[in-house]
Write a protein that holds these residues in place. Structure first.
Motif, short mmCIF file in Angstrom:
data_model
loop_
_atom_site.label_atom_id
_atom_site.label_comp_id
_atom_site.label_asym_id
_atom_site.label_seq_id
_atom_site.Cartn_x
_atom_site.Cartn_y
_atom_site.Cartn_z
N SER A 120 -46.09 27.70 17.22
CA SER A 120 -47.42 27.26 16.76
C SER A 120 -47.43 27.07 15.24
CB SER A 120 -48.48 28.27 17.18
OG SER A 120 -48.60 28.32 18.58
N LYS A 121 -46.77 27.97 14.55
CA LYS A 121 -46.72 27.89 13.09
C LYS A 121 -46.06 26.60 12.62
CE LYS A 121 -44.97 30.37 9.03
NZ LYS A 121 -44.22 31.58 8.55
N TYR A 122 -45.04 26.17 13.35
CA TYR A 122 -44.29 24.97 12.99
C TYR A 122 -44.54 23.86 14.02
CZ TYR A 122 -41.90 28.02 9.71
OH TYR A 122 -41.61 28.89 8.69
N ALA A 123 -45.80 23.66 14.36
CA ALA A 123 -46.16 22.68 15.39
C ALA A 123 -45.82 21.25 15.02
CB ALA A 123 -47.65 22.80 15.70
N ASP A 124 -45.58 21.01 13.72
CA ASP A 124 -45.21 19.66 13.27
C ASP A 124 -43.72 19.39 13.41
OD1 ASP A 124 -44.66 21.57 11.26
OD2 ASP A 124 -44.63 20.00 9.72
N ARG A 125 -42.96 20.36 13.87
CA ARG A 125 -41.51 20.21 14.01
C ARG A 125 -41.12 20.08 15.48
NH1 ARG A 125 -37.88 21.77 9.92
NH2 ARG A 125 -38.91 22.08 7.91
N TRP B 1 -43.75 36.47 20.31
CA TRP B 1 -43.34 36.15 18.93
C TRP B 1 -42.89 34.69 18.83
CZ3 TRP B 1 -38.21 34.73 17.92
CH2 TRP B 1 -37.89 34.51 16.58
N ASN C 66 -46.25 25.13 24.60
CA ASN C 66 -46.07 24.67 23.23
C ASN C 66 -45.59 23.22 23.23
OD1 ASN C 66 -46.41 27.15 21.28
ND2 ASN C 66 -45.36 27.89 23.10
N LYS D 53 -45.70 32.23 18.68
CA LYS D 53 -46.36 32.19 17.36
C LYS D 53 -45.55 31.33 16.38
CE LYS D 53 -48.63 36.70 17.86
NZ LYS D 53 -48.68 38.10 17.38
N ILE D 54 -44.24 31.43 16.47
CA ILE D 54 -43.38 30.62 15.60
C ILE D 54 -43.53 29.15 15.94
CG2 ILE D 54 -40.99 30.13 14.92
CD1 ILE D 54 -42.18 32.80 13.87
N TYR E 44 -35.26 32.14 14.24
CA TYR E 44 -35.54 30.70 14.20
C TYR E 44 -34.97 30.08 12.93
CZ TYR E 44 -39.53 31.54 11.01
OH TYR E 44 -40.33 31.89 9.95
#
Length: 325
Positions: free
Chosen positions: A172-177, A166, A230, A169-170, A140
């Protein structure tokens, strides 16, 4: 002093206007160029280099090579060198870019040449991470155009269950993008996602025998397991499929938000293809203020556009925000 002030205000308006737009170039399957027509690939990358200041990033949809051999990888590497340190680019690994040896397509997940010629050093500034250390077929990247922050996830041909987990999870981690998934096989030429009964489905290749967390996924399964779940993933770009080589689909995810999915492929074997596609690529112009996306298909090799509605169209009322409230 007054002239200087007017200049600064005018310049500021230009910059503010530019920050509300973004240009993404899609570079679909280049395999036939690598095998037979390197001059066409050179024309594509030369054009991108010349227009570097107008392009925010380039996404390539896999099958960089036809036969996954050193000669073809060298041709592709030399072509992309034209835009190194000029325009950031993200590549996908297609079925022709993996296998146990030259000419063996996706019988196993061996991407050694792909990773030898295109390591993560090419995108250190934007590189976020990979599913497997030292391998870029599942990785990513983090970009920003004006005020819009992007997450680009590139996925292998027929991504495994564990890879989709995987990637989720990425996301979700960068849900603001604002999220883009770039992968080789996802959309079909009938404006639907690749599924049971379709030709060139990933399950039809050698890797299709894998099971459990290693099991491959087609387009419909990628949608069910990753894209639809997502809310920030709004764009999916893919290649691989022949027939007409194009397809477009807008679907609604689990949060009732639109997802824009596109197939573009002009390689040898696609109906009407000449010289492996004659260098056609896609220009995606996003206008955040007007909430639109203009998609044009252009060949730097021929210096001409495809004007049919499957290759030249505008999407409107696009929701660029990642907040569902």
């Amino acid at each position: 002093m007054i002239k200087r002030l007017k200049y600064l205000i005018f310049t500021g308006l230009i910059l503010a206007s530019c920050s509300q737009k973004a240009r993404i170039v899609l570079l679909p399957d280049t395999q036939t160029y690598a095998e037979k027509y390197p001059e066409v690939l050179d024309a594509q990358l030369t054009w991108i280099a010349k227009n570097a200041k107008k392009i925010d990033f380039v996404l390539q949809q896999g099958d960089l090579t036809q036969n996954n051999n050193v000669k073809e990888w060298g041709i592709v590497k030399n072509a992309f060198a034209k835009i190194d340190n000029k325009v950031p680019y993200v590549l996908a690994a297609g079925n022709h870019d993996m296998g146990s040896g030259p000419g063996l397509f996706a019988d196993v997940r061996n991407t050694s040449l792909f990773n030898t010629y295109f390591g993560e050093q090419n995108l250190k500034k934007y590189y976020g991470g990979s599913f497997e250390v030292g391998k870029l077929e599942n990785a990513y990247f983090l970009f920003q155009t004006g005020k819009v922050k992007w997450l680009v996830i590139t996925l292998e041909f027929g991504p495994r269950n564990e890879v989709l987990e995987w990637a989720g999870k990425i996301a979700s981690k960068y849900a603001d993008r604002l999220g883009i998934v770039n992968t080789h096989a996802y959309m079909y030429s009938d404006n639907t996602r690749i599924g049971v009964g379709d030709n060139w489905r990933p399950q039809a290749y050698g890797i299709g025998k894998d099971q459990g967390e290693k099991a491959v996924n087609d387009g419909e399964q990628i949608w069910d397991k990753l894209i639809s779940k997502n809310q920030n993933i709004r764009w999916v770009f893919s290649g691989h499929i022949l027939n007409s080589g194009v397809g477009t689909l807008i679907s609604t995810n689990e949060k009732s938000l639109p997802v824009y999915q596109m197939l573009a492929n002009y390689q040898e074997g696609v109906k009407g293809s000449i010289k492996g596609g004659n260098g056609f690529l896609r220009i995606v112009d996003l206008d955040f203020k007007e909430k639109s996306a203009q998609i044009r298909t252009f060949s730097p090799f021929l210096n001409e556009y495809k004007l049919d509605t499957a290759n030249n169209f505008t999407l409107r009322e696009i929701k660029f925000n990642t907040n569902i409230k």
